[in-house]
Design a protein around this motif. Sequence first.
Motif: not given
Length: 79
Positions: A1-17
């Motif tokens: 099975m292929t491993r997926a990398s989930i990349i989450i860019p974020v700036r000044n948004d701790p609640v949504r993160l």
Amino acid sequence: MTRASIIIPVRNDPVRLANLLDSFSATDWKDHEVLVVDDGSTDNTAEVAAIYPLRVLRNDGPPGPSGARNAGAHVAQED
């Protein structure tokens, strides 16, 4: 099975993160890595990300979502 990398860019948004990472934690999908790329946050976004079992990176390259995604892709695990 292929491993997926989930990349989450974020700036000044701790609640949504936190909401997003809680959603990932609630899934049964296990074959993935999550990379949060902090794109120059000036608040507690990086500290919120550090609570979760994932990798947190600081984007030192070009600012913005594209630069943050590229920084994450550069360090993503390869199978």
